[in-house]
Design a protein around this motif. Structure first.
Motif, PDB file in Angstrom:
ATOM      1  N   ALA A  14      44.673  19.404  42.592  1.00 20.89           N
ATOM      2  CA  ALA A  14      44.918  18.726  41.569  1.00 20.89           C
ATOM      3  C   ALA A  14      45.813  17.794  41.649  1.00 20.89           C
ATOM      4  N   GLY A  15      46.045  16.548  41.298  1.00 26.28           N
ATOM      5  CA  GLY A  15      47.282  15.562  41.240  1.00 26.28           C
ATOM      6  C   GLY A  15      47.642  15.145  42.508  1.00 26.28           C
ATOM      7  N   GLY A  16      47.054  15.478  43.775  1.00 24.36           N
ATOM      8  CA  GLY A  16      47.426  15.038  44.874  1.00 24.36           C
ATOM      9  C   GLY A  16      46.639  13.910  45.365  1.00 24.36           C
ATOM     10  N   SER A  17      46.681  13.226  46.563  1.00 27.25           N
ATOM     11  CA  SER A  17      46.296  12.050  47.058  1.00 27.25           C
ATOM     12  C   SER A  17      45.557  12.119  48.295  1.00 27.25           C
ATOM     13  N   LEU A  18      44.711  11.304  48.509  1.00 27.19           N
ATOM     14  CA  LEU A  18      44.117  11.133  49.826  1.00 27.19           C
ATOM     15  C   LEU A  18      43.506   9.712  50.170  1.00 27.19           C
ATOM     16  N   ARG A  19      43.499   9.323  51.131  1.00 32.26           N
ATOM     17  CA  ARG A  19      43.282   8.155  51.703  1.00 32.26           C
ATOM     18  C   ARG A  19      42.056   7.802  52.485  1.00 32.26           C
ATOM     19  N   LEU A  20      40.944   7.519  51.935  1.00 33.63           N
ATOM     20  CA  LEU A  20      39.714   7.277  52.583  1.00 33.63           C
ATOM     21  C   LEU A  20      39.650   5.731  53.486  1.00 33.63           C
ATOM     22  N   SER A  21      39.040   5.910  54.590  1.00 24.25           N
ATOM     23  CA  SER A  21      38.957   4.747  55.370  1.00 24.25           C
ATOM     24  C   SER A  21      37.392   4.406  55.808  1.00 24.25           C
ATOM     25  N   CYS A  22      36.959   3.314  56.086  1.00 13.59           N
ATOM     26  CA  CYS A  22      35.431   3.113  56.457  1.00 13.59           C
ATOM     27  C   CYS A  22      35.615   1.962  57.370  1.00 13.59           C
ATOM     28  N   THR A  23      35.125   2.012  58.690  1.00 12.25           N
ATOM     29  CA  THR A  23      35.009   1.205  59.525  1.00 12.25           C
ATOM     30  C   THR A  23      33.653   0.748  59.819  1.00 12.25           C
ATOM     31  N   ALA A  24      33.432  -0.533  60.013  1.00 15.98           N
ATOM     32  CA  ALA A  24      32.096  -1.190  60.344  1.00 15.98           C
ATOM     33  C   ALA A  24      31.934  -1.542  61.810  1.00 15.98           C
ATOM     34  N   SER A  25      31.026  -1.159  62.292  1.00 14.19           N
ATOM     35  CA  SER A  25      30.796  -1.763  63.654  1.00 14.19           C
ATOM     36  C   SER A  25      29.139  -2.443  63.761  1.00 14.19           C
ATOM     37  N   GLY A  26      28.846  -3.431  64.680  1.00 18.77           N
ATOM     38  CA  GLY A  26      27.583  -3.961  64.743  1.00 18.77           C
ATOM     39  C   GLY A  26      27.294  -5.225  64.161  1.00 18.77           C
ATOM     40  N   ARG A  27      28.388  -5.542  63.123  1.00 19.92           N
ATOM     41  CA  ARG A  27      28.221  -6.862  62.527  1.00 19.92           C
ATOM     42  C   ARG A  27      29.560  -6.955  61.675  1.00 19.92           C
ATOM     43  N   THR A  28      30.063  -8.175  61.182  1.00 20.53           N
ATOM     44  CA  THR A  28      31.302  -8.480  60.507  1.00 20.53           C
ATOM     45  C   THR A  28      30.744  -8.597  58.851  1.00 20.53           C
ATOM     46  N   PHE A  29      31.560  -8.046  57.985  1.00 21.75           N
ATOM     47  CA  PHE A  29      31.114  -8.005  56.505  1.00 21.75           C
ATOM     48  C   PHE A  29      32.320  -8.972  55.791  1.00 21.75           C
ATOM     49  N   SER A  30      33.090  -9.827  56.529  1.00 25.48           N
ATOM     50  CA  SER A  30      34.056 -10.381  55.948  1.00 25.48           C
ATOM     51  C   SER A  30      33.598 -11.252  54.684  1.00 25.48           C
ATOM     52  N   SER A  31      32.367 -11.690  54.632  1.00 24.50           N
ATOM     53  CA  SER A  31      31.706 -12.383  53.748  1.00 24.50           C
ATOM     54  C   SER A  31      30.937 -11.573  52.358  1.00 24.50           C
ATOM     55  N   ASP A  32      30.999 -10.393  52.748  1.00 23.59           N
ATOM     56  CA  ASP A  32      30.169  -9.385  51.844  1.00 23.59           C
ATOM     57  C   ASP A  32      30.838  -8.415  51.094  1.00 23.59           C
ATOM     58  N   ALA A  33      30.320  -7.886  50.183  1.00 27.86           N
ATOM     59  CA  ALA A  33      30.947  -6.843  49.261  1.00 27.86           C
ATOM     60  C   ALA A  33      31.138  -5.762  49.993  1.00 27.86           C
ATOM     61  N   MET A  34      32.110  -4.896  50.129  1.00 29.80           N
ATOM     62  CA  MET A  34      32.208  -3.573  50.447  1.00 29.80           C
ATOM     63  C   MET A  34      32.715  -2.677  49.425  1.00 29.80           C
ATOM     64  N   GLY A  35      32.477  -1.263  49.489  1.00 21.90           N
ATOM     65  CA  GLY A  35      32.984  -0.410  48.638  1.00 21.90           C
ATOM     66  C   GLY A  35      32.611   1.067  48.745  1.00 21.90           C
ATOM     67  N   TRP A  36      32.694   1.680  47.646  1.00 27.79           N
ATOM     68  CA  TRP A  36      32.674   3.270  47.655  1.00 27.79           C
ATOM     69  C   TRP A  36      31.793   3.597  46.660  1.00 27.79           C
ATOM     70  N   PHE A  37      30.960   4.460  46.755  1.00 28.94           N
ATOM     71  CA  PHE A  37      30.127   5.378  45.930  1.00 28.94           C
ATOM     72  C   PHE A  37      30.457   6.873  46.053  1.00 28.94           C
ATOM     73  N   ARG A  38      30.362   7.422  45.068  1.00 29.20           N
ATOM     74  CA  ARG A  38      30.227   8.983  45.281  1.00 29.20           C
ATOM     75  C   ARG A  38      29.127   9.630  44.547  1.00 29.20           C
ATOM     76  N   GLN A  39      29.077  11.044  45.222  1.00 32.22           N
ATOM     77  CA  GLN A  39      27.757  11.799  44.671  1.00 32.22           C
ATOM     78  C   GLN A  39      28.296  13.272  44.659  1.00 32.22           C
ATOM     79  N   ALA A  40      28.496  13.617  43.582  1.00 32.06           N
ATOM     80  CA  ALA A  40      28.446  15.295  43.355  1.00 32.06           C
ATOM     81  C   ALA A  40      27.248  16.049  43.300  1.00 32.06           C
ATOM     82  N   PRO A  41      27.583  17.185  43.453  1.00 29.19           N
ATOM     83  CA  PRO A  41      26.204  18.061  43.511  1.00 29.19           C
ATOM     84  C   PRO A  41      25.473  17.942  42.338  1.00 29.19           C
TER      85      PRO A  41
END
Length: 122
Positions: A14-41
């Motif tokens: 707790a109090g620390g930091s992390l950096r998530l990355s996401c790389t897309a392949s198969g098409r470009t998404f430069s004109s599209d929304a991209m983002g992050w969702f999460r799901q806890a148990p």
């Protein structure tokens, strides 16, 4: 075949930091929304942060404002999520998503990654 591949999850205190990355392949998404969702148990998938394609306008869930920063690099077809001041309640599987409506009202997206686990210990 379109793929979204997340990386950067892990265990942090707790109090620390992390950096998530996401790389897309198969098409470009430069004109599209991209983002992050999460799901806890035992919980539904929820919106965390998003960045628009054309304007790079950023959107955040209230519970991460001031702590998380989303960014994108269209040249690399990549988005990142800097997560600071992490709390135990941030523990979840974090999913990268691409092509969804903004602002986000539901956890619906055309494309999803497989997710990366983030665990915050107290």
């Amino acid at each position: 075949q379109v793929r979204l591949v997340e990386s950067g999850g892990g265990l942090v205190q707790a109090g620390g930091s992390l950096r998530l990355s996401c790389t897309a392949s198969g098409r470009t998404f430069s004109s599209d929304a991209m983002g992050w969702f999460r799901q806890a148990p035992g919980k539904e998938r929820e919106f965390v942060a998003a960045i628009a394609g054309s304007t790079s306008t950023k959107y955040y869930a209230n519970f991460v404002k001031g702590r998380f920063i989303i960014s994108r690099d269209n040249a690399k077809n990549t988005i990142n999520l800097e997560m600071n001041s992490l709390k135990p309640e941030d523990t979840a599987v974090y999913y990268c998503a691409a092509r969804f409506r903004l602002p986000v009202t539901t956890a619906n997206s055309e494309y999803w990654g497989l997710g990366t686990q983030v665990t915050v210990s107290s």
